[in-house]
Design an enzyme around this catalytic site. Structure first.
Site, PDB file in Angstrom:
ATOM      1  N   ALA A  34     -95.746 -82.188-121.638  1.00 24.94           N
ATOM      2  CA  ALA A  34     -94.399 -82.181-121.031  1.00 24.94           C
ATOM      3  C   ALA A  34     -94.192 -83.676-120.543  1.00 24.94           C
ATOM      4  O   ALA A  34     -93.405 -84.977-120.321  1.00 24.94           O
ATOM      5  CB  ALA A  34     -92.747 -81.331-120.304  1.00 24.94           C
ATOM      6  N   LYS A 107     -76.333 -65.931-128.498  1.00 24.75           N
ATOM      7  CA  LYS A 107     -75.421 -66.001-130.169  1.00 24.75           C
ATOM      8  C   LYS A 107     -74.256 -65.409-129.234  1.00 24.75           C
ATOM      9  O   LYS A 107     -73.572 -66.182-130.087  1.00 24.75           O
ATOM     10  CB  LYS A 107     -76.653 -65.504-131.382  1.00 24.75           C
ATOM     11  CG  LYS A 107     -76.431 -63.904-130.908  1.00 24.75           C
ATOM     12  CD  LYS A 107     -78.260 -63.667-130.603  1.00 24.75           C
ATOM     13  CE  LYS A 107     -78.737 -62.025-130.636  1.00 24.75           C
ATOM     14  NZ  LYS A 107     -79.555 -61.967-130.041  1.00 24.75           N
ATOM     15  N   GLU A 131     -82.859 -72.421-129.625  1.00 27.42           N
ATOM     16  CA  GLU A 131     -83.744 -72.132-130.156  1.00 27.42           C
ATOM     17  C   GLU A 131     -83.883 -70.067-130.552  1.00 27.42           C
ATOM     18  O   GLU A 131     -84.095 -70.100-131.258  1.00 27.42           O
ATOM     19  CB  GLU A 131     -84.701 -72.520-130.115  1.00 27.42           C
ATOM     20  CG  GLU A 131     -86.032 -72.095-131.416  1.00 27.42           C
ATOM     21  CD  GLU A 131     -85.443 -72.849-132.479  1.00 27.42           C
ATOM     22  OE1 GLU A 131     -85.637 -73.941-132.891  1.00 27.42           O
ATOM     23  OE2 GLU A 131     -84.982 -72.324-133.575  1.00 27.42           O
ATOM     24  N   VAL A 134     -81.267 -67.014-132.146  1.00 25.33           N
ATOM     25  CA  VAL A 134     -80.906 -67.157-133.728  1.00 25.33           C
ATOM     26  C   VAL A 134     -82.605 -67.020-134.350  1.00 25.33           C
ATOM     27  O   VAL A 134     -83.358 -67.624-134.248  1.00 25.33           O
ATOM     28  CB  VAL A 134     -81.020 -67.918-134.474  1.00 25.33           C
ATOM     29  CG1 VAL A 134     -80.848 -67.504-136.310  1.00 25.33           C
ATOM     30  CG2 VAL A 134     -79.323 -68.667-134.612  1.00 25.33           C
ATOM     31  N   GLY A 136     -85.390 -65.609-132.875  1.00 27.29           N
ATOM     32  CA  GLY A 136     -85.707 -64.765-131.540  1.00 27.29           C
ATOM     33  C   GLY A 136     -87.330 -66.093-131.705  1.00 27.29           C
ATOM     34  O   GLY A 136     -86.988 -67.363-131.824  1.00 27.29           O
ATOM     35  N   LYS A 207     -75.633 -64.580-135.128  1.00 26.64           N
ATOM     36  CA  LYS A 207     -76.194 -65.888-136.077  1.00 26.64           C
ATOM     37  C   LYS A 207     -76.561 -66.365-137.627  1.00 26.64           C
ATOM     38  O   LYS A 207     -76.849 -67.897-136.972  1.00 26.64           O
ATOM     39  CB  LYS A 207     -77.742 -65.078-136.467  1.00 26.64           C
ATOM     40  CG  LYS A 207     -77.998 -64.624-135.102  1.00 26.64           C
ATOM     41  CD  LYS A 207     -79.078 -63.367-135.186  1.00 26.64           C
ATOM     42  CE  LYS A 207     -79.960 -62.998-133.239  1.00 26.64           C
ATOM     43  NZ  LYS A 207     -81.292 -61.193-133.800  1.00 26.64           N
TER      44      LYS A 207
HETATM   45  N1  LIG Z   1     -84.546 -59.472-125.778  1.00 27.46           N
HETATM   46  C1  LIG Z   1     -84.407 -59.622-127.035  1.00 27.46           C
HETATM   47  O1  LIG Z   1     -84.929 -59.525-128.114  1.00 27.46           O
HETATM   48  C2  LIG Z   1     -83.347 -61.106-127.658  1.00 27.46           C
HETATM   49  C3  LIG Z   1     -84.383 -61.509-128.825  1.00 27.46           C
HETATM   50  C4  LIG Z   1     -83.026 -62.649-128.763  1.00 27.46           C
HETATM   51  C5  LIG Z   1     -81.844 -63.189-127.629  1.00 27.46           C
HETATM   52  N2  LIG Z   1     -81.658 -61.863-126.913  1.00 27.46           N
HETATM   53  C6  LIG Z   1     -80.822 -62.625-125.729  1.00 27.46           C
HETATM   54  O2  LIG Z   1     -81.465 -63.173-125.244  1.00 27.46           O
HETATM   55  C7  LIG Z   1     -80.395 -62.714-123.435  1.00 27.46           C
HETATM   56  C8  LIG Z   1     -80.623 -62.007-122.656  1.00 27.46           C
HETATM   57  O3  LIG Z   1     -81.200 -61.011-123.847  1.00 27.46           O
HETATM   58  P1  LIG Z   1     -82.686 -59.805-122.559  1.00 27.46           P
HETATM   59  O4  LIG Z   1     -82.461 -58.461-123.581  1.00 27.46           O
HETATM   60  O5  LIG Z   1     -83.713 -60.246-121.906  1.00 27.46           O
HETATM   61  O6  LIG Z   1     -81.357 -59.297-121.837  1.00 27.46           O
HETATM   62  P2  LIG Z   1     -81.232 -58.301-120.385  1.00 27.46           P
HETATM   63  O7  LIG Z   1     -83.226 -57.452-120.910  1.00 27.46           O
HETATM   64  O8  LIG Z   1     -80.154 -57.085-120.871  1.00 27.46           O
HETATM   65  O9  LIG Z   1     -81.806 -58.698-119.529  1.00 27.46           O
HETATM   66  C9  LIG Z   1     -80.271 -59.552-118.821  1.00 27.46           C
HETATM   67  C10 LIG Z   1     -80.157 -60.542-117.458  1.00 27.46           C
HETATM   68  O10 LIG Z   1     -79.060 -60.779-117.055  1.00 27.46           O
HETATM   69  C11 LIG Z   1     -78.615 -60.244-116.101  1.00 27.46           C
HETATM   70  N3  LIG Z   1     -77.611 -59.756-115.863  1.00 27.46           N
HETATM   71  C12 LIG Z   1     -76.429 -59.545-117.012  1.00 27.46           C
HETATM   72  N4  LIG Z   1     -75.652 -59.579-116.500  1.00 27.46           N
HETATM   73  C13 LIG Z   1     -75.091 -60.905-114.840  1.00 27.46           C
HETATM   74  C14 LIG Z   1     -74.059 -61.064-114.541  1.00 27.46           C
HETATM   75  N5  LIG Z   1     -73.384 -60.795-115.315  1.00 27.46           N
HETATM   76  N6  LIG Z   1     -74.229 -62.001-113.455  1.00 27.46           N
HETATM   77  C15 LIG Z   1     -76.267 -61.863-113.373  1.00 27.46           C
HETATM   78  N7  LIG Z   1     -77.304 -61.512-113.939  1.00 27.46           N
HETATM   79  C16 LIG Z   1     -76.132 -60.893-115.260  1.00 27.46           C
HETATM   80  C17 LIG Z   1     -79.221 -58.873-114.992  1.00 27.46           C
HETATM   81  O11 LIG Z   1     -79.719 -58.932-113.853  1.00 27.46           O
HETATM   82  P3  LIG Z   1     -80.313 -57.638-113.749  1.00 27.46           P
HETATM   83  O12 LIG Z   1     -81.709 -57.121-114.260  1.00 27.46           O
HETATM   84  O13 LIG Z   1     -80.372 -57.386-112.395  1.00 27.46           O
HETATM   85  O14 LIG Z   1     -78.894 -55.895-114.216  1.00 27.46           O
HETATM   86  C18 LIG Z   1     -80.848 -59.091-116.754  1.00 27.46           C
HETATM   87  O15 LIG Z   1     -81.714 -59.578-115.804  1.00 27.46           O
HETATM   88  C19 LIG Z   1     -78.810 -62.654-124.410  1.00 27.46           C
HETATM   89  O16 LIG Z   1     -77.948 -63.365-124.699  1.00 27.46           O
HETATM   90  C20 LIG Z   1     -79.809 -62.121-125.654  1.00 27.46           C
HETATM   91  O17 LIG Z   1     -78.732 -62.347-126.894  1.00 27.46           O
HETATM   92  C21 LIG Z   1     -82.981 -61.437-126.709  1.00 27.46           C
END
Ligand SMILES: NC(=O)c1ccc[n+]([C@@H]2O[C@H](COP(=O)([O-])OP(=O)(O)OC[C@H]3O[C@@H](n4cnc5c(N)ncnc54)[C@H](OP(=O)(O)O)[C@@H]3O)[C@@H](O)[C@H]2O)c1
Length: 433
Positions: A34, A107, A131, A134, A136, A207
């Site tokens: 970077a 998304k 990025e 959509v 991953g 997506k």
């Molecule tokens: N997982 C995948 O493979 C993947 C792939 C592509 C995109 N995404 C996107 O990435 C994002 C995160 O996904 P993830 O799978 O990492 O979700 P996750 O494991 O459920 O984690 C969500 C995190 O956000 C925190 N959180 C949720 N609501 C909150 C609030 N109101 N205030 C403060 N913190 C809050 C949670 O806190 P706590 O831990 O304290 O409950 C947790 O740490 C989403 O938008 C998802 O669509 C995920």
């Protein structure tokens, strides 16, 4: 070296923790790439005490992610909380209002509020990088937004939901039904406890709406996406697809047609010869058709902490280098209002599975209802007729049509149903040649 970039991470779940692991573990390498150090200074999630497998001791903690975004020491917000409203939206708006760039994997939020957030970013001379939102780990946003700017994109299609692709792959390989494979996907952590969002196609639709905007220079128009999920696909459909030289995939397709921009998500018969047909399991793939480059197919992991964090970190480093691109690849004011192509005008071939009562003349009724609408049949199959006869005495009849329109197919199937020769609901699956 330029001054460090100070980052706040909102969301410490699968993606957030994996992002921290890369930023910390590859700190020196990333700084070299970077041209400046990238430093996490603050984090936010719901429960402070939760063990996330990463050491958060050195970072300021915020219960409120929007407050973290306003922290004068935070220069870039990474939003990996999820949710189309509430805290994720509030945090992003807070960062953008202060001219701070945002990296998000969300998304659902961009599909709902993308245009307004992009405009807010521009008014404050900043941008949103997405990025990870959509497919991953597949760099499809960068491909459309940057690498392919010299092209006119005509069509984008892809397998953008690993859960659905896993279920369909397993149904095909093992002859199992949808419910059995969904259960297996849940046990393996590929599907949520409430799988509706994935299996009914809404995740793919979000997506697709983002890719459509980038591909055609239009405003995000999620409401225009025609959506059908995979819960109605049966082992017999998969068996017939195989016999006819196809595979069934949940595809998202966006294309410019004479009637406008078509955006559709549905189970699809794809030729076994095609690249998309050979993408199995949780893997994602996106095919971009563009002039003059031709067709580019990107294949890779569409979800999971590491793959998604790879995309998040790519965006962070881009912004650290000063490579800020307008959110949807061009200023919001010049994004076109998309002309929606109605699904009724979709043109293509169709697979139709009818459960037909064993009545004299039933086959002739079906053939004439098709012929009345000018629908040409490529084939009619009644495979394993006796073995497949059900308790009502009906047997499955498979029709494959040449190209026609959705409207004519729907009318023909409704007319056949009214003729009283059917037992159960007809299955209609679109074919992509
Ligand atoms: N997982 C995948 O493979 C993947 C792939 C592509 C995109 N995404 C996107 O990435 C994002 C995160 O996904 P993830 O799978 O990492 O979700 P996750 O494991 O459920 O984690 C969500 C995190 O956000 C925190 N959180 C949720 N609501 C909150 C609030 N109101 N205030 C403060 N913190 C809050 C949670 O806190 P706590 O831990 O304290 O409950 C947790 O740490 C989403 O938008 C998802 O669509 C995920």
């Amino acid at each position: 070296m330029a001054k460090p970039l100070k980052v706040g991470i909102a969301g410490l779940g699968t993606v957030g923790a994996a992002t921290i692991r890369i930023l910390v573990g590859a700190h020196n390498e990333l700084s070299a790439r970077a041209g400046r150090s990238i430093e996490i200074v603050a984090v936010s999630a719901r429960s402070k005490g939760k063990d996330r497998g990463v050491d958060l001791g050195a970072y300021r903690w915020y219960d409120d992610a929007a407050e973290m975004a306003r922290d004068p020491g935070v220069e870039l917000l990474v939003e990996v909380m999820g949710g189309s409203e509430g805290m994720a939206k509030a945090a992003i708006e807070a960062a953008l209002a202060l001219g701070k760039p945002v990296v998000t994997a969300n998304k659902a939020l961009l599909a709902a509020h993308g245009p307004a957030l992009a405009a807010l970013a521009e008014r404050n001379n900043t941008t949103i990088a997405f990025e990870a939102a959509v497919a991953g780990g597949i760099p499809v946003i960068k491909a459309l937004r940057e690498a392919l700017v010299g092209n006119k994109v005509t069509r984008v299609s892809g397998i953008m939901n690993g859960t659905c692709n896993y279920i369909l792959s397993r149904m095909e390989a093992e002859g199992l039904d949808f419910a059995q494979c969904l259960k297996a996907a849940q046990e393996l952590g590929y599907a949520e406890a409430d799988p509706t969002f994935d299996v009914e196609g809404f995740d793919t639709a979000h997506k697709l709406a983002l890719l459509t905007a980038l591909a055609f220079g239009t405003e995000v128009d999620s409401d225009a996406v025609y959506v059908e999920g995979i819960s109605g696909v049966t082992p017999l459909d998969l068996e017939m697809a195989e016999e006819l030289g196809f595979r069934i995939k949940l595809l998202g397709v966006a294309e410019r047609t004479a009637a406008g921009i078509e955006q559709r998500v549905h189970p699809t018969f794809v030729s076994r010869q095609s690249q998309l047909a050979n993408v199995m399991g949780v893997t994602n793939a996106v095919a971009i058709e563009a002039e003059p480059v031709g067709t580019i197919t990107l294949v890779g992991p569409g979800a999971g902490g590491g793959a998604t964090a790879s995309a998040v970190v790519g965006d962070i480093v881009d912004l650290a280098r000063g490579n800020a691109v307008t959110t949807f690849g061009r200023p919001s004011q010049v994004l076109e209002k998309p002309i929606r192509a109605p699904m009724q005008r979709h043109e293509g071939g169709y697979y139709i599975r009818l459960q037909v009562l064993d009545r004299p003349g039933a086959a002739a009724i079906i053939a004439s209802r098709m012929a009345e609408r000018g629908i040409s049949l490529e084939s009619i199959l009644q495979k394993g007729r006796e073995a497949r006869r059900n308790a009502n005495g009906s047997v499955p009849v498979i029709l494959i049509t040449y190209a026609t329109t959705e409207l004519l197919i729907r009318n023909a199937v409704a007319a056949i149903a009214e003729d009283g020769v059917l037992d159960g609901t007809p299955q209609v699956i679109r074919i992509e040649r």
